[in-house]
Design a protein around this motif. Structure first.
Motif, PDB file in Angstrom:
ATOM      1  N   LEU A   1     -43.482 113.960  22.276  1.00 40.99           N
ATOM      2  CA  LEU A   1     -42.279 112.976  22.392  1.00 40.99           C
ATOM      3  C   LEU A   1     -42.267 112.065  21.408  1.00 40.99           C
ATOM      4  CD1 LEU A   1     -39.966 112.662  24.479  1.00 40.99           C
ATOM      5  CD2 LEU A   1     -41.689 110.681  25.590  1.00 40.99           C
ATOM      6  N   GLY A   2     -43.104 111.391  21.097  1.00 40.53           N
ATOM      7  CA  GLY A   2     -43.157 110.690  19.445  1.00 40.53           C
ATOM      8  C   GLY A   2     -42.680 111.390  18.384  1.00 40.53           C
ATOM      9  N   ARG A   3     -42.928 112.624  18.356  1.00 36.81           N
ATOM     10  CA  ARG A   3     -42.557 113.540  17.125  1.00 36.81           C
ATOM     11  C   ARG A   3     -40.748 113.662  17.175  1.00 36.81           C
ATOM     12  NH1 ARG A   3     -46.034 118.070  18.256  1.00 36.81           N
ATOM     13  NH2 ARG A   3     -44.126 119.182  18.439  1.00 36.81           N
ATOM     14  N   ARG A   4     -40.498 113.428  18.272  1.00 33.20           N
ATOM     15  CA  ARG A   4     -38.941 113.536  18.469  1.00 33.20           C
ATOM     16  C   ARG A   4     -38.214 112.363  18.377  1.00 33.20           C
ATOM     17  NH1 ARG A   4     -38.634 116.548  24.121  1.00 33.20           N
ATOM     18  NH2 ARG A   4     -40.525 117.662  23.868  1.00 33.20           N
ATOM     19  N   THR A   5     -38.726 111.289  18.942  1.00 34.89           N
ATOM     20  CA  THR A   5     -38.357 110.003  18.940  1.00 34.89           C
ATOM     21  C   THR A   5     -37.845 109.316  17.269  1.00 34.89           C
ATOM     22  OG1 THR A   5     -39.029 109.697  21.081  1.00 34.89           O
ATOM     23  CG2 THR A   5     -38.372 107.655  19.873  1.00 34.89           C
ATOM     24  N   ALA A   6     -39.221 109.223  16.783  1.00 30.56           N
ATOM     25  CA  ALA A   6     -39.038 108.581  15.564  1.00 30.56           C
ATOM     26  C   ALA A   6     -37.785 109.335  14.538  1.00 30.56           C
ATOM     27  CB  ALA A   6     -40.267 108.664  14.506  1.00 30.56           C
ATOM     28  N   PRO A   7     -37.939 110.458  14.294  1.00 31.30           N
ATOM     29  CA  PRO A   7     -36.952 111.055  13.575  1.00 31.30           C
ATOM     30  C   PRO A   7     -35.476 110.947  13.951  1.00 31.30           C
ATOM     31  CG  PRO A   7     -38.702 112.709  13.825  1.00 31.30           C
ATOM     32  CD  PRO A   7     -38.791 111.620  14.689  1.00 31.30           C
ATOM     33  N   LEU A   8     -35.357 110.942  15.347  1.00 30.57           N
ATOM     34  CA  LEU A   8     -33.951 110.488  16.055  1.00 30.57           C
ATOM     35  C   LEU A   8     -33.298 109.081  15.818  1.00 30.57           C
ATOM     36  CD1 LEU A   8     -31.625 111.411  17.731  1.00 30.57           C
ATOM     37  CD2 LEU A   8     -33.046 110.455  19.732  1.00 30.57           C
ATOM     38  N   TRP A   9     -34.510 108.380  15.840  1.00 28.37           N
ATOM     39  CA  TRP A   9     -34.318 106.920  15.671  1.00 28.37           C
ATOM     40  C   TRP A   9     -33.577 106.452  14.013  1.00 28.37           C
ATOM     41  CZ3 TRP A   9     -37.888 103.375  18.821  1.00 28.37           C
ATOM     42  CH2 TRP A   9     -37.665 103.834  20.335  1.00 28.37           C
ATOM     43  N   ALA A  10     -34.495 107.146  13.230  1.00 29.98           N
ATOM     44  CA  ALA A  10     -34.168 106.902  11.860  1.00 29.98           C
ATOM     45  C   ALA A  10     -32.936 107.536  11.732  1.00 29.98           C
ATOM     46  CB  ALA A  10     -35.461 107.653  11.003  1.00 29.98           C
ATOM     47  N   VAL A  11     -32.617 108.817  11.931  1.00 28.63           N
ATOM     48  CA  VAL A  11     -31.291 109.356  11.756  1.00 28.63           C
ATOM     49  C   VAL A  11     -30.269 108.411  12.404  1.00 28.63           C
ATOM     50  CG1 VAL A  11     -29.789 111.236  12.323  1.00 28.63           C
ATOM     51  CG2 VAL A  11     -32.051 111.613  11.435  1.00 28.63           C
ATOM     52  N   SER A  12     -30.254 107.907  13.544  1.00 31.81           N
ATOM     53  CA  SER A  12     -29.456 107.354  14.156  1.00 31.81           C
ATOM     54  C   SER A  12     -29.283 105.948  13.439  1.00 31.81           C
ATOM     55  CB  SER A  12     -29.814 106.800  15.555  1.00 31.81           C
ATOM     56  OG  SER A  12     -29.792 108.102  16.341  1.00 31.81           O
ATOM     57  N   PHE A  13     -30.211 105.264  12.982  1.00 30.55           N
ATOM     58  CA  PHE A  13     -30.203 104.110  12.065  1.00 30.55           C
ATOM     59  C   PHE A  13     -29.393 104.475  10.753  1.00 30.55           C
ATOM     60  CE2 PHE A  13     -31.708 101.110   8.999  1.00 30.55           C
ATOM     61  CZ  PHE A  13     -31.389  99.959   9.471  1.00 30.55           C
ATOM     62  N   CYS A  14     -29.579 105.344  10.093  1.00 34.12           N
ATOM     63  CA  CYS A  14     -29.062 105.681   8.897  1.00 34.12           C
ATOM     64  C   CYS A  14     -27.568 106.262   9.129  1.00 34.12           C
ATOM     65  CB  CYS A  14     -29.857 106.899   8.329  1.00 34.12           C
ATOM     66  SG  CYS A  14     -31.502 106.162   7.606  1.00 34.12           S
ATOM     67  N   LEU A  15     -27.304 106.715  10.249  1.00 32.89           N
ATOM     68  CA  LEU A  15     -25.806 107.300  10.300  1.00 32.89           C
ATOM     69  C   LEU A  15     -24.999 105.845  10.874  1.00 32.89           C
ATOM     70  CD1 LEU A  15     -26.008 110.261  12.761  1.00 32.89           C
ATOM     71  CD2 LEU A  15     -24.493 110.036  10.810  1.00 32.89           C
ATOM     72  N   GLY A  16     -25.578 105.016  11.378  1.00 34.93           N
ATOM     73  CA  GLY A  16     -24.768 103.755  11.656  1.00 34.93           C
ATOM     74  C   GLY A  16     -24.605 102.984  10.428  1.00 34.93           C
ATOM     75  N   GLY A  17     -25.483 102.820   9.533  1.00 38.69           N
ATOM     76  CA  GLY A  17     -25.068 102.373   8.403  1.00 38.69           C
ATOM     77  C   GLY A  17     -24.169 102.770   7.407  1.00 38.69           C
TER      78      GLY A  17
END
Length: 149
Positions: free
Chosen positions: A1-17
């Motif tokens: 689950l952690g292997r999925r969460t960190a990349p998703l959060w990173a992509v979401s953060f970058c998409l927002g910016g």
């Protein structure tokens, strides 16, 4: 689950910016292409809101999201990667010497593609987590997007 969460959060953060930057940039470029005053040139509050830029940006975002909704079943990861590459190419194109109309179109396209990528990432986030924590995982990804932008 952690292997999925960190990349998703990173992509979401970058998409927002990236979306915030593209939306701001496209508004300035469209205003400049239409010979409208930029925010620093505004003399009266009635000149401050760019309705034309808002309408163009919203139309571009709606069109891209509509088209992405048809392609989403072909593969969310592949579609998300394609949208991110397309938005990066469009933003890089802005560094090239373009006419004012060319710059406005490139910035609107980048804004639209980033908005569609955010919609695909939102749908993708819900599928990554088991039912018990799906809402929490997707909401944290959305929060990372807001923090980025």
């Amino acid at each position: 689950l952690g292997r999925r969460t960190a990349p998703l959060w990173a992509v979401s953060f970058c998409l927002g910016g990236a979306y915030l930057a593209a939306a701001t940039l496209s508004s300035l470029i469209v205003a400049r292409a239409a010979n409208e005053p930029t925010p620093s040139e505004v003399r009266h509050c009635s000149e401050a809101f760019d309705y034309r830029g808002l309408a163009l940006g919203s139309a571009a975002e709606a069109t891209a999201t509509f088209l992405a909704s048809f392609a989403i079943d072909a593969g969310r990861r592949r579609l998300l990667a394609s949208l991110l590459v397309a938005s990066a190419a469009e933003l890089a194109l802005l560094a090239a010497p373009l006419t004012s109309i060319g710059s406005a179109l490139a910035s609107l396209f980048a804004r639209a593609v980033l908005f569609a990528a955010g919609a695909v990432a939102w749908a993708f986030a819900a599928e990554l987590y088991p039912t018990e924590i799906r809402a929490t995982g997707a909401s944290h990804a959305a929060a990372c997007s807001r923090l980025g932008g």
